[in-house]
Enzyme design. Structure first.
Site, PDB file in Angstrom:
ATOM      1  CG  ASP A 122      46.242  -7.129 -42.028  1.00  0.00           C
ATOM      2  OD1 ASP A 122      45.918  -5.939 -42.208  1.00  0.00           O
ATOM      3  OD2 ASP A 122      45.749  -7.842 -41.147  1.00  0.00           O
TER       4      ASP A 122
ATOM      5  CG  ASP B 279      45.038  -3.172 -46.103  1.00  0.00           C
ATOM      6  OD1 ASP B 279      44.672  -1.998 -46.170  1.00  0.00           O
ATOM      7  OD2 ASP B 279      45.286  -3.761 -45.046  1.00  0.00           O
TER       8      ASP B 279
ATOM      9  CG  ASP C 101      46.258  -1.858 -42.856  1.00  0.00           C
ATOM     10  OD1 ASP C 101      45.388  -0.995 -42.721  1.00  0.00           O
ATOM     11  OD2 ASP C 101      46.155  -3.007 -42.429  1.00  0.00           O
TER      12      ASP C 101
ATOM     13  CB  CYS D 294      61.091 -31.918 -36.122  1.00  0.00           C
ATOM     14  SG  CYS D 294      59.885 -32.316 -34.848  1.00  0.00           S
TER      15      CYS D 294
ATOM     16  CB  CYS E 166      56.080 -32.922 -36.391  1.00  0.00           C
ATOM     17  SG  CYS E 166      56.874 -31.619 -35.479  1.00  0.00           S
TER      18      CYS E 166
END
Lengths: 51, 753
Positions: free
Chosen positions: B627, B631, B447, B47, B50
């Site tokens: 992940d 994998d 997984d 935003c 920030c």
């Protein structure tokens, strides 16, 4: 008919100006952060951000 | 622990690497005149506040000459003067925006996108102006005026064709050269012939010229293409913005004992590396000195950290948790486990290379039919009255009217809208073909560690432990980075008064020890805490002066929404499987909790790929969700794949979809949106074909004028776009579940209990 001889160039010139302006804006990076530009309007420049 | 204050870190921070000044220096580049610049990814920016906070705080550092946040890409560019590195990372971490580096390869402006935008601008300018002149012709201008207007139109259209049309010419040429057919071939042929015919008409004072049709066709098609590119670009930028998990280099100790931070590519086998707690191990190696615990969950799928000491082997990509290690590299980065996974992934590249997109399949049928129809029309008219010119004009009118304007927009516009919808729910789509493939998938393989579970342990027997012992355990645990300790610390409530410990020592690989009120407390491995008395006992215990007083049992936290997701997939009649590299008991527990009947434990990366290939041979289209580094080959081999944002870099790059929020419900959402998109695409193609069925006979009979062509073209395009927007209707409904997804689930993993 004579009006066309200058109206058409005028129309094309104005359109061309718009095109040039757009390409200039694109090149100078004004479209690189559209989300940021939308949010930056909310930042107050006068008051230093404090945390 | 280079930059973050210990204790201030949440458990999730263990997943991210700390960014050392050396790494930052390596990533920066010289701008000349003593100014350096570095670009950092700051995923937390969202935003105006920030932006102001980050730019303000960085600008206050004396060396910094400029700081600019890009909110779209979630990056900050910092410039500074002089050799001294300003505390950029520290400043950003302190104000709550921990920065990350991103791969070099992805830096740089997107040239394709800039070219597309320019092409759209020029086509827009040209079609506007030509349309202006055309309206005059349609409303009755004739004779010299009409010829003048046509001539001006031709002059405007020529450079447009050369610049904006070049995108289609290039694509059509590359397709033809490889003996394939794509949507751009009929477009390229159509616009070229139409332009040539119109130019001839203009020069011979003919009444009909299609310059307006040619450029507005380009304009519409380029809009579709630009939108498509924007969607992919946005997804790419968001994925790149995520934390990079592979280290960029390591601290190398040479013969003379000097320490030198070296780039990953420069590390050779035999180098001695110093790896502090909290760092990821950059290359495969053997531990020479030190003891620690290694978190390998992202690499092998094992959920429990393993102790290593002198002589033990460590793999690239694993996380060093508790103590500093001196590691001798046994292989350079290019031969490490990580590189091996990448090679396997490339070899496994399966479903997606064989897959042909719907648009390509349609155009492979459509283009020959269109060209044949135009040719037959030409022959037919030639046979009827032998007029070359008239036959040519009508044949080209057929080509223009069938030019796949609606067909060209039909697919990308739906995928752009679907991509935007998924983006709003935190799911990134790599490209349109991924959605088409996901809509086909009938089997889902998960997984375990990091996908169905969070790979983060949770204390399950907190209630069985005596209330006076819990604060003691929590106080000891709070001083360790070990995931099990952190699980204990998280579980402890603040009501009990914790004693103050003196001489707190963490023994890497064993546990933590502290002294208070004359007794020694140990929290850790049973054999160590009991000082050898309970050597055969395993698990984590709390011991007072060598006597075990409490046993802790742990369980992996299920990812939020996991149970719901599995139930929903099964309800829809899909086959659900779980493939894990973890040990059998942990897998069985998870499978039972989630009611997954088919699972396999202890699989190597190759084993997962083998299982996927077996399913593919059975004629199944497999969606793989995973992940880990292990994998990655499976993510590449599956028909379509999804990875969470916390996945290893390689896996994230291999996956077709990446979901940023924690809940696994992103998976059924992605499937549902892809299915609906698939239906709309088929509807759109049908609409475009119906439009052709009506328009083509009119064109063949020779009744099409430029005005009718312009109306038909824009009419069908608008129809197709409107149909695609139906996908957005009803997207506001699941607002409550979106809210739920935003909450961190560490507070209450409801699905786990």
């Amino acid at each position: 008919m004579t009006t066309l001889t200058y109206l058409i160039p005028v129309a094309l010139f104005l359109g061309g100006m718009g095109l040039v302006a757009f390409i200039w804006a694109l090149r100078s990076g004004q479209y690189e952060d559209l989300d940021g530009a939308a949010e930056r309007i909310l930042i107050e420049d006068d008051v230093a951000p404090r945390r | 622990m280079t930059c973050c204050a210990p204790g201030a870190e949440a458990a999730a921070d263990l997943l991210t690497t700390t960014l050392s000044p050396d790494e930052l220096r390596l990533a920066s580049r010289q701008l000349g005149d003593g100014t350096s610049q570095v670009e950092l990814s700051v995923p937390a920016v969202h935003c105006a506040a920030c932006i102001a906070t980050i730019e303000g705080s960085l600008a206050r550092l004396p060396e910094v000459t400029g700081a600019r946040v890009n909110l779209s890409t979630r990056r900050v560019t910092v410039k500074w003067r002089g050799d001294k590195l300003p505390p950029i990372v520290e400043t950003l971490s302190r104000i709550g925006y921990p920065p990350h580096l991103f791969q070099d390869g992805e830096v740089g402006k997107d040239r394709t996108f800039a070219e597309l935008i320019r092409a759209v601008a020029i086509a827009g300018f040209a079609s506007g102006n030509i349309m202006l002149l055309s309206v005059a012709v349609w409303s009755g201008a004739d004779g010299a005026t009409r010829d003048l207007f046509h001539l001006i139109s031709a002059l405007i259209a020529l450079p447009t064709l050369a610049f904006s049309g070049a995108i289609f010419y290039r694509s059509a040429w590359s397709a033809l050269r490889h003996g394939r057919m794509n949507m751009d071939v009929p477009i390229a042929v159509g616009i070229t012939l139409a332009y040539a015919m119109s130019l001839y008409e203009t020069l011979t004072h003919g009444p009909h010229a299609y310059f307006d049709g040619v450029v507005s066709l380009l304009f519409f098609l380029l809009i579709g293409r630009t939108l498509d590119h924007m969607m992919r670009d946005r997804a790419r930028a968001a994925v790149i913005g995520l934390a990079r998990l592979a280290p960029r280099g390591a601290l190398v100790i040479d013969e003379a004992g000097r320490r030198d931070y070296r780039d990953l590519a420069e590390i050779a086998a035999g180098d001695r590396l110093l790896i502090t707690a909290g760092e990821r191990i950059p290359v495969d190696g053997r531990v020479e000195d030190g003891a620690s615990d290694i978190d390998a969950s992202l690499v092998t799928g094992e959920s429990r950290p393993q102790a290593v000491a002198g002589g033990g082997m460590v793999r690239a990509g694993t996380l060093n948790l508790t103590g500093p290690l001196t590691v001798v590299a046994t292989a350079p980065a290019s031969d490490s486990f990580l590189a091996e996974m990448m090679r396997m992934m490339e070899a496994a590249e399966g479903g997606r290379t064989r897959y042909r997109r719907i648009a390509d399949r349609v155009s492979a049928l459509y283009a020959p039919v269109v060209h044949l129809t135009a040719f037959i029309t030409f022959l037919g008219w030639l046979a009827i009255n032998g007029d070359w010119h008239q036959a040519m004009t009508i044949a080209i009118a057929v080509l223009i009217i069938t030019c796949p304007c609606a067909l060209g927009l039909a697919v990308p516009i739906v995928q752009v809208v679907a991509g935007r919808r998924l983006f709003e729910h935190g799911v990134m789509v790599k490209d349109g073909s991924a959605m088409e493939r996901l809509a086909e998938a009938d089997t889902t393989v998960f997984d375990k560690t990091g996908t169905l579970t969070l790979g983060r342990p949770r204390l399950v027997n907190a209630d069985d432990i005596a209330t006076e012992l819990m604060p003691i355990a929590a106080e000891l645990a709070a001083h360790s980075r070990h995931p099990l300790s952190q699980a204990i610390a998280r579980e402890a409530t603040s009501n009990g008064a914790a004693p103050v410990f003196a001489d707190l020592i963490e023994k890497p690989g064993f546990g933590i020890e502290g002294r208070t009120q004359g007794s020694t407390w140990r929290l850790g491995r049973a054999s160590w805490a009991s000082e050898g008395q309970a050597a055969d006992e395993s698990g984590t215990v709390l011991a007072r002066d060598g006597r075990i007083v409490a046993n802790f049992r742990f369980d992996d936290v299920l990812r939020q929404g996991a149970a719901k997701t599995i139930a929903r997939l099964k309800q829809e009649g899909r086959l659900v499987e779980m493939l894990s590299g973890d040990a059998e008991p942990a897998c069985r527990a998870t499978a039972e909790k989630l009611a997954i009947e088919n699972y396999a434990a202890g699989l190597l990366p190759a084993g997962k790929v083998e299982r996927l290939e077996e399913l593919a041979r059975e004629g199944r289209k497999v969606l793989f969700v995973g992940d880990g580094l292990n994998d990655a080959p499976a993510l590449g081999a599956a028909h379509v794949s999804i990875a969470p944002a916390t996945a290893a870099d390689v896996g994230r790059n291999a996956a077709d979809f990446v979901f940023l929020r924690e809940s696994l419900e992103a998976v059924p959402l992605a499937i549902e949106v892809s299915r609906r998109a698939g239906r709309l695409i088929r509807q759109n193609i049908a609409l475009a074909l119906v439009y052709n069925a009506i328009a083509v006979p009119i064109a063949i009979l020779g009744y099409v004028t430029p005005l009718i062509a312009a109306i038909a073209m824009s009419g069908s395009s608008i129809l197709v776009i409107a149909n695609a927007l139906r996908l957005l209707a009803g997207s506001r409904a699941p607002a409550t579940s979106v809210e739920a997804e935003k909450r961190p689930s560490s507070l209450e993993p409801a699905a786990a209990s």
